[in-house]
Each structure stands twice: as structure tokens, then as C-alpha cells.
Design a protein around this motif. Sequence first.
Motif, PDB file in Angstrom:
ATOM      1  N   TYR A 165      93.590 -83.338 -14.209  1.00 29.46           N
ATOM      2  CA  TYR A 165      92.530 -82.307 -14.182  1.00 29.46           C
ATOM      3  C   TYR A 165      91.973 -81.861 -15.630  1.00 29.46           C
ATOM      4  CZ  TYR A 165      96.229 -79.008 -15.231  1.00 29.46           C
ATOM      5  OH  TYR A 165      97.355 -78.196 -15.766  1.00 29.46           O
ATOM      6  N   PRO A 166      90.934 -81.535 -15.845  1.00 33.38           N
ATOM      7  CA  PRO A 166      90.417 -81.213 -17.144  1.00 33.38           C
ATOM      8  C   PRO A 166      91.048 -80.279 -18.166  1.00 33.38           C
ATOM      9  CG  PRO A 166      88.595 -82.002 -15.566  1.00 33.38           C
ATOM     10  CD  PRO A 166      89.683 -81.812 -15.045  1.00 33.38           C
ATOM     11  N   ALA A 167      90.969 -79.345 -17.413  1.00 33.00           N
ATOM     12  CA  ALA A 167      91.404 -77.972 -18.365  1.00 33.00           C
ATOM     13  C   ALA A 167      92.149 -76.758 -17.289  1.00 33.00           C
ATOM     14  CB  ALA A 167      90.380 -77.577 -19.183  1.00 33.00           C
ATOM     15  N   ALA A 168      93.182 -76.062 -17.779  1.00 29.55           N
ATOM     16  CA  ALA A 168      93.835 -75.209 -17.151  1.00 29.55           C
ATOM     17  C   ALA A 168      92.998 -74.074 -17.301  1.00 29.55           C
ATOM     18  CB  ALA A 168      95.124 -74.820 -17.833  1.00 29.55           C
ATOM     19  N   SER A 169      92.924 -73.126 -16.301  1.00 34.19           N
ATOM     20  CA  SER A 169      92.333 -71.797 -15.926  1.00 34.19           C
ATOM     21  C   SER A 169      90.619 -71.724 -16.227  1.00 34.19           C
ATOM     22  CB  SER A 169      92.770 -71.033 -17.287  1.00 34.19           C
ATOM     23  OG  SER A 169      94.145 -71.113 -17.278  1.00 34.19           O
ATOM     24  N   THR A 170      90.117 -73.100 -15.878  1.00 38.32           N
ATOM     25  CA  THR A 170      88.805 -73.128 -15.584  1.00 38.32           C
ATOM     26  C   THR A 170      88.755 -73.118 -14.049  1.00 38.32           C
ATOM     27  OG1 THR A 170      89.032 -75.553 -15.408  1.00 38.32           O
ATOM     28  CG2 THR A 170      88.133 -74.603 -17.650  1.00 38.32           C
ATOM     29  N   PRO A 171      87.349 -72.764 -13.623  1.00 37.67           N
ATOM     30  CA  PRO A 171      87.186 -72.338 -12.131  1.00 37.67           C
ATOM     31  C   PRO A 171      87.688 -73.445 -11.052  1.00 37.67           C
ATOM     32  CG  PRO A 171      85.241 -71.574 -13.423  1.00 37.67           C
ATOM     33  CD  PRO A 171      86.332 -72.500 -14.309  1.00 37.67           C
ATOM     34  N   GLY A 172      87.079 -74.640 -11.512  1.00 33.06           N
ATOM     35  CA  GLY A 172      87.471 -75.891 -10.600  1.00 33.06           C
ATOM     36  C   GLY A 172      88.789 -76.127 -10.725  1.00 33.06           C
ATOM     37  N   CYS A 173      89.329 -76.363 -11.709  1.00 29.05           N
ATOM     38  CA  CYS A 173      90.906 -76.680 -11.984  1.00 29.05           C
ATOM     39  C   CYS A 173      91.783 -75.536 -11.387  1.00 29.05           C
ATOM     40  CB  CYS A 173      91.145 -76.804 -13.342  1.00 29.05           C
ATOM     41  SG  CYS A 173      90.400 -78.218 -14.030  1.00 29.05           S
ATOM     42  N   THR A 174      91.453 -74.151 -11.307  1.00 27.33           N
ATOM     43  CA  THR A 174      92.239 -73.233 -10.729  1.00 27.33           C
ATOM     44  C   THR A 174      92.100 -73.480  -9.013  1.00 27.33           C
ATOM     45  OG1 THR A 174      91.800 -71.941 -12.722  1.00 27.33           O
ATOM     46  CG2 THR A 174      92.497 -70.925 -10.577  1.00 27.33           C
ATOM     47  N   LYS A 175      90.863 -73.677  -8.883  1.00 28.97           N
ATOM     48  CA  LYS A 175      90.828 -73.735  -7.404  1.00 28.97           C
ATOM     49  C   LYS A 175      91.788 -75.107  -6.736  1.00 28.97           C
ATOM     50  CE  LYS A 175      88.692 -73.470  -3.135  1.00 28.97           C
ATOM     51  NZ  LYS A 175      89.808 -73.466  -2.376  1.00 28.97           N
ATOM     52  N   GLN A 176      91.589 -75.998  -7.484  1.00 34.68           N
ATOM     53  CA  GLN A 176      92.358 -77.159  -7.162  1.00 34.68           C
ATOM     54  C   GLN A 176      93.859 -76.861  -7.141  1.00 34.68           C
ATOM     55  OE1 GLN A 176      91.977 -80.680  -9.661  1.00 34.68           O
ATOM     56  NE2 GLN A 176      92.300 -82.260  -7.937  1.00 34.68           N
ATOM     57  N   ALA A 177      94.327 -76.416  -8.366  1.00 32.49           N
ATOM     58  CA  ALA A 177      95.781 -76.055  -8.603  1.00 32.49           C
ATOM     59  C   ALA A 177      96.299 -75.409  -7.306  1.00 32.49           C
ATOM     60  CB  ALA A 177      95.910 -75.587  -9.750  1.00 32.49           C
ATOM     61  N   THR A 222      76.192 -88.485 -19.531  1.00 31.05           N
ATOM     62  CA  THR A 222      77.150 -89.310 -19.687  1.00 31.05           C
ATOM     63  C   THR A 222      78.088 -88.812 -20.853  1.00 31.05           C
ATOM     64  OG1 THR A 222      76.136 -91.273 -18.993  1.00 31.05           O
ATOM     65  CG2 THR A 222      78.124 -91.649 -20.015  1.00 31.05           C
ATOM     66  N   VAL A 223      79.317 -88.305 -20.559  1.00 29.02           N
ATOM     67  CA  VAL A 223      80.008 -87.700 -21.460  1.00 29.02           C
ATOM     68  C   VAL A 223      81.510 -88.470 -21.330  1.00 29.02           C
ATOM     69  CG1 VAL A 223      78.937 -85.538 -21.396  1.00 29.02           C
ATOM     70  CG2 VAL A 223      81.043 -85.966 -19.900  1.00 29.02           C
ATOM     71  N   THR A 224      82.379 -88.182 -22.303  1.00 25.90           N
ATOM     72  CA  THR A 224      83.681 -88.682 -22.376  1.00 25.90           C
ATOM     73  C   THR A 224      84.700 -87.694 -22.168  1.00 25.90           C
ATOM     74  OG1 THR A 224      83.149 -90.704 -23.997  1.00 25.90           O
ATOM     75  CG2 THR A 224      85.365 -89.922 -23.569  1.00 25.90           C
ATOM     76  N   GLY A 225      85.668 -87.998 -21.049  1.00 32.57           N
ATOM     77  CA  GLY A 225      86.600 -86.812 -20.801  1.00 32.57           C
ATOM     78  C   GLY A 225      87.558 -87.217 -19.792  1.00 32.57           C
ATOM     79  N   VAL A 226      88.173 -86.173 -19.228  1.00 38.90           N
ATOM     80  CA  VAL A 226      89.095 -86.250 -18.005  1.00 38.90           C
ATOM     81  C   VAL A 226      88.349 -86.408 -16.973  1.00 38.90           C
ATOM     82  CG1 VAL A 226      90.946 -85.239 -16.664  1.00 38.90           C
ATOM     83  CG2 VAL A 226      90.676 -84.860 -19.429  1.00 38.90           C
ATOM     84  N   ILE A 227      88.798 -87.456 -16.147  1.00 41.23           N
ATOM     85  CA  ILE A 227      88.076 -87.883 -14.834  1.00 41.23           C
ATOM     86  C   ILE A 227      89.187 -87.250 -13.862  1.00 41.23           C
ATOM     87  CG2 ILE A 227      87.523 -89.670 -13.382  1.00 41.23           C
ATOM     88  CD1 ILE A 227      87.112 -91.397 -16.007  1.00 41.23           C
ATOM     89  N   ARG A 228      88.621 -86.244 -13.002  1.00 43.47           N
ATOM     90  CA  ARG A 228      89.469 -85.649 -12.007  1.00 43.47           C
ATOM     91  C   ARG A 228      89.839 -86.678 -11.106  1.00 43.47           C
ATOM     92  NH1 ARG A 228      89.796 -80.274 -11.162  1.00 43.47           N
ATOM     93  NH2 ARG A 228      87.746 -79.812 -12.117  1.00 43.47           N
ATOM     94  N   SER A 229      91.308 -86.912 -11.073  1.00 42.36           N
ATOM     95  CA  SER A 229      92.008 -87.979 -10.222  1.00 42.36           C
ATOM     96  C   SER A 229      93.292 -87.695  -9.575  1.00 42.36           C
ATOM     97  CB  SER A 229      92.097 -89.229 -11.275  1.00 42.36           C
ATOM     98  OG  SER A 229      90.979 -89.655 -12.001  1.00 42.36           O
ATOM     99  N   THR A 230      93.423 -88.320  -8.520  1.00 46.85           N
ATOM    100  CA  THR A 230      94.405 -87.900  -7.792  1.00 46.85           C
ATOM    101  C   THR A 230      95.194 -89.347  -7.279  1.00 46.85           C
ATOM    102  OG1 THR A 230      93.705 -85.951  -7.032  1.00 46.85           O
ATOM    103  CG2 THR A 230      95.603 -86.786  -5.645  1.00 46.85           C
TER     104      THR A 230
END
Length: 158
Positions: A42-54, A119-127
Motif C-alpha cells: 500500500y502507498p502510505a500509512a494513515s491515508t484514507p484509502g490505506c487506512t480503510k484497507q488496513a 501517469t505517476v511513478t509510485g506504489v501500485i496497490r497490490s495483493t
Amino acid sequence: MTENSSRLAPGDTAPEFTLPDADGNEVSLSDYRGRKVIVYFYPAASTPGCTKQACDFRDSLADLNGAGLAVVGISPDKPAKLAKFRDAEQLTFPLLSDPDRATLAAWGAFGEKKMYGKTVTGVIRSTFVVDEDGRIEVAQYNVRATGHVAKLRRDLSV
């Protein structure tokens, strides 16, 4: 030209990693040999999407563990930020720190992605689901933060 890491597919050997958790303890993929483990990036701790997923993983953990699945989350965040995230959200599975993004790249979870039409370079949310022998059983890229864990549970019949 940006380097896009190659994507993993079912049957591939999962790339080994040893990364620090939120408390600075080293956790390796090989620690899970003999049982299945869900590894999610996941891209970053404590961001809305990552918090929901976690939180979705946290809320499903008993069922996942009951089905023989451990869960590990990996992001580029430093251990101190992961500890704050873990404590704030009462997360009960390991969060690992990959600040140089080497593990993310090895798993194909870092590279070009579309964000808000750019188009950006970054973490691709993956499982991924890694089987008892360290092979990729499920590889999902560009997953949605919301609803993803429920879909994964349906796919795995958990």
C-alpha cells in the motif's frame, strides 16, 4: 523511460524479503513457510484509502487466520510511522517498512500508475497470496482500497 518492475503471476516463486516491522524487528517471507500468507503493498500509512484497507484486513483477520492465512502489509513508510498507524488503528498484523522500495519493485508493486488521469511513478496497490511453499497463488495489481478485502475473501472462500 521509467523502470517498471515485472509483474508476478500465479506459480511464480515469491521474491524473498527481510524488512523491519513497526518495532524495528526483522520479518522475512521465509518466516511464513509452511503456511499461506497474504502480502499486500500500500502507498502510505494513515491515508484514507490505506487506512480503510488496513482496517478491513484487521476486521477480517480472525476469519483469514482461521482459514490458515497470515497477513502482512508493506509500504515505503519508516517504522516509526508504521507504529503510529498500527497503534491508531489497532492493527494486529505486521506492517513492514520498505523505504528503498526494493521489495516493492521485486514484487512488481512499484512503477508507473495512473492517478487522477496523470501517469505517476509510485506504489501500485497490490495483493498477493503466497502458498505454503513460497509460490504466488494469487497476484492482484491496482486493487481498490475499499471493498478489496471482501472480494479477496470471496475469491478465497473465507
